[in-house]
Enzyme design. Structure first.
Site, PDB file in Angstrom:
ATOM      1  N   TYR A 122       0.256  -8.056 -46.094  1.00  0.00           N
ATOM      2  CA  TYR A 122       1.384  -7.047 -46.763  1.00  0.00           C
ATOM      3  C   TYR A 122       1.202  -6.012 -45.729  1.00  0.00           C
ATOM      4  CZ  TYR A 122       3.989  -4.733 -50.255  1.00  0.00           C
ATOM      5  OH  TYR A 122       5.203  -3.870 -50.977  1.00  0.00           O
ATOM      6  N   SER A 125       6.397   0.609 -47.804  1.00  0.00           N
ATOM      7  CA  SER A 125       5.583   0.845 -48.791  1.00  0.00           C
ATOM      8  C   SER A 125       4.621   1.921 -48.382  1.00  0.00           C
ATOM      9  CB  SER A 125       4.909  -0.511 -48.891  1.00  0.00           C
ATOM     10  OG  SER A 125       3.654  -0.361 -49.910  1.00  0.00           O
TER      11      SER A 125
HETATM   12  P1  NAD Z   1      10.836  -8.518 -57.030  1.00  0.00           P
HETATM   13  O1  NAD Z   1       9.839  -9.708 -56.975  1.00  0.00           O
HETATM   14  O2  NAD Z   1      11.240  -7.935 -58.410  1.00  0.00           O
HETATM   15  O3  NAD Z   1      12.043  -8.752 -56.309  1.00  0.00           O
HETATM   16  C1  NAD Z   1      12.065  -9.544 -54.949  1.00  0.00           C
HETATM   17  C2  NAD Z   1      13.304 -10.040 -54.627  1.00  0.00           C
HETATM   18  O4  NAD Z   1      13.374 -10.773 -53.461  1.00  0.00           O
HETATM   19  C3  NAD Z   1      13.816 -11.220 -55.849  1.00  0.00           C
HETATM   20  O5  NAD Z   1      14.899 -11.408 -56.211  1.00  0.00           O
HETATM   21  C4  NAD Z   1      13.535 -12.750 -54.851  1.00  0.00           C
HETATM   22  O6  NAD Z   1      14.127 -13.579 -55.193  1.00  0.00           O
HETATM   23  C5  NAD Z   1      13.960 -12.005 -53.359  1.00  0.00           C
HETATM   24  N1  NAD Z   1      13.431 -12.774 -52.361  1.00  0.00           N
HETATM   25  C6  NAD Z   1      11.863 -13.220 -52.149  1.00  0.00           C
HETATM   26  N2  NAD Z   1      11.819 -13.882 -50.829  1.00  0.00           N
HETATM   27  C7  NAD Z   1      13.111 -13.930 -50.458  1.00  0.00           C
HETATM   28  C8  NAD Z   1      13.859 -14.573 -49.139  1.00  0.00           C
HETATM   29  N3  NAD Z   1      12.944 -15.148 -48.387  1.00  0.00           N
HETATM   30  N4  NAD Z   1      15.076 -14.302 -49.060  1.00  0.00           N
HETATM   31  C9  NAD Z   1      15.818 -13.663 -49.797  1.00  0.00           C
HETATM   32  N5  NAD Z   1      15.446 -13.094 -50.876  1.00  0.00           N
HETATM   33  C10 NAD Z   1      13.930 -13.178 -51.316  1.00  0.00           C
HETATM   34  O7  NAD Z   1      10.025  -7.378 -55.926  1.00  0.00           O
HETATM   35  P2  NAD Z   1      10.089  -5.874 -55.963  1.00  0.00           P
HETATM   36  O8  NAD Z   1       8.839  -5.262 -56.494  1.00  0.00           O
HETATM   37  O9  NAD Z   1      11.582  -5.233 -56.168  1.00  0.00           O
HETATM   38  O10 NAD Z   1      10.066  -5.526 -54.249  1.00  0.00           O
HETATM   39  C11 NAD Z   1      11.167  -5.359 -53.393  1.00  0.00           C
HETATM   40  C12 NAD Z   1      10.496  -4.801 -52.106  1.00  0.00           C
HETATM   41  O11 NAD Z   1       9.985  -3.561 -52.373  1.00  0.00           O
HETATM   42  C13 NAD Z   1       9.703  -5.889 -51.374  1.00  0.00           C
HETATM   43  O12 NAD Z   1       9.742  -5.742 -49.885  1.00  0.00           O
HETATM   44  C14 NAD Z   1       8.420  -4.782 -51.640  1.00  0.00           C
HETATM   45  O13 NAD Z   1       7.147  -5.446 -50.699  1.00  0.00           O
HETATM   46  C15 NAD Z   1       8.744  -3.396 -51.494  1.00  0.00           C
HETATM   47  N6  NAD Z   1       7.636  -2.681 -52.460  1.00  0.00           N
HETATM   48  C16 NAD Z   1       7.613  -2.983 -53.733  1.00  0.00           C
HETATM   49  C17 NAD Z   1       6.682  -1.851 -54.260  1.00  0.00           C
HETATM   50  C18 NAD Z   1       6.215  -2.145 -55.805  1.00  0.00           C
HETATM   51  O14 NAD Z   1       5.293  -1.474 -56.319  1.00  0.00           O
HETATM   52  N7  NAD Z   1       7.167  -2.864 -56.655  1.00  0.00           N
HETATM   53  C19 NAD Z   1       6.054  -1.100 -53.822  1.00  0.00           C
HETATM   54  C20 NAD Z   1       6.438  -0.916 -52.393  1.00  0.00           C
HETATM   55  C21 NAD Z   1       7.257  -1.629 -51.843  1.00  0.00           C
END
Ligand code: NAD
Length: 260
Positions: A155, A142
């Site tokens: 985080y 991130s």
């Molecule tokens: P999201 O909530 O849409 O999806 C997350 C997925 O991870 C879900 O399907 C959930 O069921 C799964 N999950 C959660 N805990 C789990 C576990 N213990 N084992 C297996 N699966 C698990 O989130 P997102 O926004 O798509 O985020 C995905 C990644 O991207 C994360 O690592 C997040 O930190 C990172 N990220 C997101 C953003 C953003 O702005 N959305 C920015 C930078 C980084």
């Protein structure tokens, strides 16, 4: 740079960014594994992706913090498709509190999903990659791998930690053709971010509009969200790049929020 028939395991692939990367890999003709703790959602995602083609997808139930489940899930992939070429360690959650109020169990939960998850899935996948002579590991970092924000101590700590793990894997994996890189997105509108808007408004005592325009997008060059497709494009490059020339790196895709 071709991913046709490559076996790509994506944790947290049932939603948001993980699903978007899966969609991109499917369009590339890859065989995609949706590894998620929510099996029903993973199965739905896999069915939809397979129908889209030309690649195909399977669902695997995996809680990335559970050592046995991770090892068993990776074995399930080997039994089905015989190889693991790409791991996208993407599953993640967000929990926000000021440091002084951060419950210890929530701190440990977040660190475990992001860091234990990255370690356990990498360890399991790398054993198969070493045998096959190569592979690509991608961590979902991130901007918070590089920057800090109030309320996000767990985080920010976890996302910084992923840079270290990727660098070690790059050094250990090089002679086996295993590369490791980190994608560092800015804010992307997914369920994870939608949930944070009211939470941060409450914790910071500001409106939801101010959370979006000032906290989330205030430092971008154009006040725009990064898209899932933007992140998937980088995930394609890191997965398909053929040599150790591109390893141990982190690439920020954030509308200029962070510039290095
Ligand atoms: P999201 O909530 O849409 O999806 C997350 C997925 O991870 C879900 O399907 C959930 O069921 C799964 N999950 C959660 N805990 C789990 C576990 N213990 N084992 C297996 N699966 C698990 O989130 P997102 O926004 O798509 O985020 C995905 C990644 O991207 C994360 O690592 C997040 O930190 C990172 N990220 C997101 C953003 C953003 O702005 N959305 C920015 C930078 C980084």
């Amino acid at each position: 740079m071709d991913l046709k028939d490559k076996v790509c395991v994506i944790t947290g692939g049932a939603s948001g960014i993980g699903y978007g990367i899966a969609k991109r890999y499917i369009a590339d003709g890859a065989r995609v594994v949706i590894a998620d703790m929510r099996l029903d959602a993973a199965q739905d995602a896999a069915d939809t992706l397979t129908a889209e083609g030309p690649g195909k997808a399977m669902a695997v139930e995996m809680n990335v913090t559970d050592e046995q489940m991770v090892d068993a899930g990776m074995q399930q992939v080997i039994d089905a498709w015989g190889q693991i070429d790409v791991l996208v360690s993407n599953a993640g959650v967000q929990i926000v509190h000021p440091v002084v109020d951060f419950p210890f169990d929530e701190w440990k939960k977040l660190l475990s999903i992001h860091l234990d998850g990255a370690f356990l899935t990498s360890r399991a996948a790398m054993k198969h990659m070493y045998k096959a002579g190569g592979g690509a590991i991608i961590f979902m970092g991130s901007v918070h791998s590089k920057e800090a924000s109030a309320l996000k101590s767990a985080y920010v700590t976890a996302k910084h930690g992923l840079l270290g793990l990727a660098r070690v894997i790059s050094k250990e994996g090089a002679k086996h053709g295993v590369r490791a890189n980190v994608i560092c997105p800015g804010f992307v509108k997914t369920p994870l971010v939608e949930k944070q808007i009211p939470e941060q408004a409450k914790d910071l005592g500001i409106s939801e509009e101010e959370v979006v325009n000032k906290v989330m997008l205030g430092n971008t060059v154009d006040q725009e969200f990064t898209t899932i497709e933007d992140v998937a494009e980088i995930a394609h490059v890191f997965a398909a790049f053929p040599t150790n020339a591109l390893t141990g790196q982190s690439l920020v895709v954030s509308h200029g929020w962070y510039m290095n």
